[in-house]
Design a protein around this motif. Sequence first.
Motif, PDB file in Angstrom:
ATOM      1  N   SER A   2       0.618  -1.105   0.221  1.00 31.27           N
ATOM      2  CA  SER A   2       0.035  -0.162  -0.065  1.00 31.27           C
ATOM      3  C   SER A   2       1.079   1.299   0.113  1.00 31.27           C
ATOM      4  N   ASN A   3       0.546   1.919  -0.003  1.00 35.84           N
ATOM      5  CA  ASN A   3       0.754   3.770  -0.527  1.00 35.84           C
ATOM      6  C   ASN A   3       2.016   3.977  -1.040  1.00 35.84           C
ATOM      7  N   PHE A  52       5.814   5.544   2.676  1.00 39.11           N
ATOM      8  CA  PHE A  52       6.067   5.208   1.560  1.00 39.11           C
ATOM      9  C   PHE A  52       6.632   4.477   0.455  1.00 39.11           C
ATOM     10  N   GLU A  82      -0.170  -0.948 -10.000  1.00 32.41           N
ATOM     11  CA  GLU A  82       0.572  -0.737  -9.062  1.00 32.41           C
ATOM     12  C   GLU A  82       0.285   0.215  -7.823  1.00 32.41           C
ATOM     13  N   SER A  84      -0.649   3.809  -5.515  1.00 37.17           N
ATOM     14  CA  SER A  84      -2.458   4.389  -4.987  1.00 37.17           C
ATOM     15  C   SER A  84      -2.090   5.690  -5.511  1.00 37.17           C
ATOM     16  N   VAL A  85      -1.262   6.248  -5.874  1.00 37.64           N
ATOM     17  CA  VAL A  85      -1.029   7.647  -6.256  1.00 37.64           C
ATOM     18  C   VAL A  85      -0.511   7.987  -7.130  1.00 37.64           C
ATOM     19  N   LYS A 112      -7.252   6.125 -10.297  1.00 36.45           N
ATOM     20  CA  LYS A 112      -6.090   6.767  -9.255  1.00 36.45           C
ATOM     21  C   LYS A 112      -6.444   8.128  -9.392  1.00 36.45           C
ATOM     22  N   ASN A 162      -4.279  10.421   0.685  1.00 37.15           N
ATOM     23  CA  ASN A 162      -4.790   9.707  -0.031  1.00 37.15           C
ATOM     24  C   ASN A 162      -4.142   8.286   0.793  1.00 37.15           C
ATOM     25  N   PHE A 163      -2.972   8.394   1.773  1.00 39.88           N
ATOM     26  CA  PHE A 163      -2.269   7.253   2.469  1.00 39.88           C
ATOM     27  C   PHE A 163      -3.347   7.082   3.249  1.00 39.88           C
ATOM     28  N   GLU A 164      -2.769   5.616   3.628  1.00 40.99           N
ATOM     29  CA  GLU A 164      -4.103   4.955   5.296  1.00 40.99           C
ATOM     30  C   GLU A 164      -2.570   4.994   5.497  1.00 40.99           C
TER      31      GLU A 164
END
Length: 433
Positions: A2-3, A52, A82, A84-85, A112, A162-164
């Motif tokens: 993620s991220n 990230f 791939e 997330s951003v 995205k 946007n990140f968790e």
Amino acid sequence: MSNIIAIVGRPNVGKSTLFNRLTESRKAIVDDMSGVTRDRHYGVGEWIDKHFTVIDTGGYVANSEDVYEAAIREQVMIAIEEASVLIFMVDVTTGITDLDDDIAQVLRRSNKPVYVTANKVDNTALYNEIHTFYGFGLGEVYPLSSMTGSGTGELLDEIVKNFEDIPEEENQLPKITIAGRPNVGKSSLVNALIGKERNIVTANAGTTRDSIKIHYNQFGHEFMLIDTAGLRKKTKVKENLEFYSVMRTIKALEEADVVVLMIDAVEGIESQDINIFHLAEKNKKGIVILVNKWDLIEKNTQTMKAFEEQIHERIRPFTDVPIVFTSVLNKQRIFKAIEAALDVYKNRSKKIPTSKLNDVMLPLIEKFPPPALKGKFIKIKYITQINATSPMFAFFCNLPQYIKDPYKRFIENKLRENFDFSGAPIQIYFRQK
């Protein structure tokens, strides 16, 4: 994974410069040894306590003969899948080109978040030129200069929204990564361990494209098992999809507590196996060597010992590593490999009480002190284990600068003889008392 931020755009807009800026605060787990993706492609960063991964899609296609058409488009497609951003980087000094339009068209179809970043805004006069990029229809345009760093903070402030937060709970379980060259039997091992066909297995090398995480909870053992794509020599990494597989493998190595390095018994230990071994060692991961396809070898009483010696010769000086001989096809000793990996996990997190450390090591040091240098005698007075994820020891002495590598290796060997650190790299520091 993620991220993930992927930086996309045509060549020479400054993607690699921004990549270096985003990752400079953290050390990327990369190595310039043959077969390992280099810094300019893959790294990790941190901004306001959000961690990230950054992918630079640029440099990989620099030497391709068909840079503009197939290669860049394919890279952008994989990066979109791939990430997330996405940072869509354009050059304020050249405006919008046909290639920018092509990339923007692909990005518009993605679901995205896309951040249009106008690079090379090095003065206020150029700031007015960024408005042309609103024509992409991708929302806000962020001016920055990746060379000086201006504008990077504002861009990251928006991106990290946007990140968790990555949950900590998962990190409590031991993470065992299975690594090795393509077609050595990694996916077959995972299938044999969990008792079902979880991964696609074919005779073609490179079937596994992704790093696959599996929560294993059987026979009283619980851990995260990570199957990786095979690591090839850099010269053999041609197609873009495989390029990203290599990067994910390196990421899986970074995340691991223990790396199970699978070797093909028929082909023997090769330079690429050594590269993976050193990458794991450099990142202070526990290591188990698993020799697969042992059923295909003609054996006598000395075969196993000779093979072990050959491995030790290639991986020196760190030879205190468990070696398990197995046949995944026949399910021979596959659980022994996992038990060895879990033992190494315990060794890697082992803490030796300071009193015990000094009681055992100080008499040995007194008996075999460091060699005197320029007529000066070195006295080691006190030893303690530093609190870290892997074994790390501080030896306090009067002249730490005079202690050379051979004595450091002697100390490491004595630590290994007296306290079981099999499979775990040890770090030793000599400090001024």
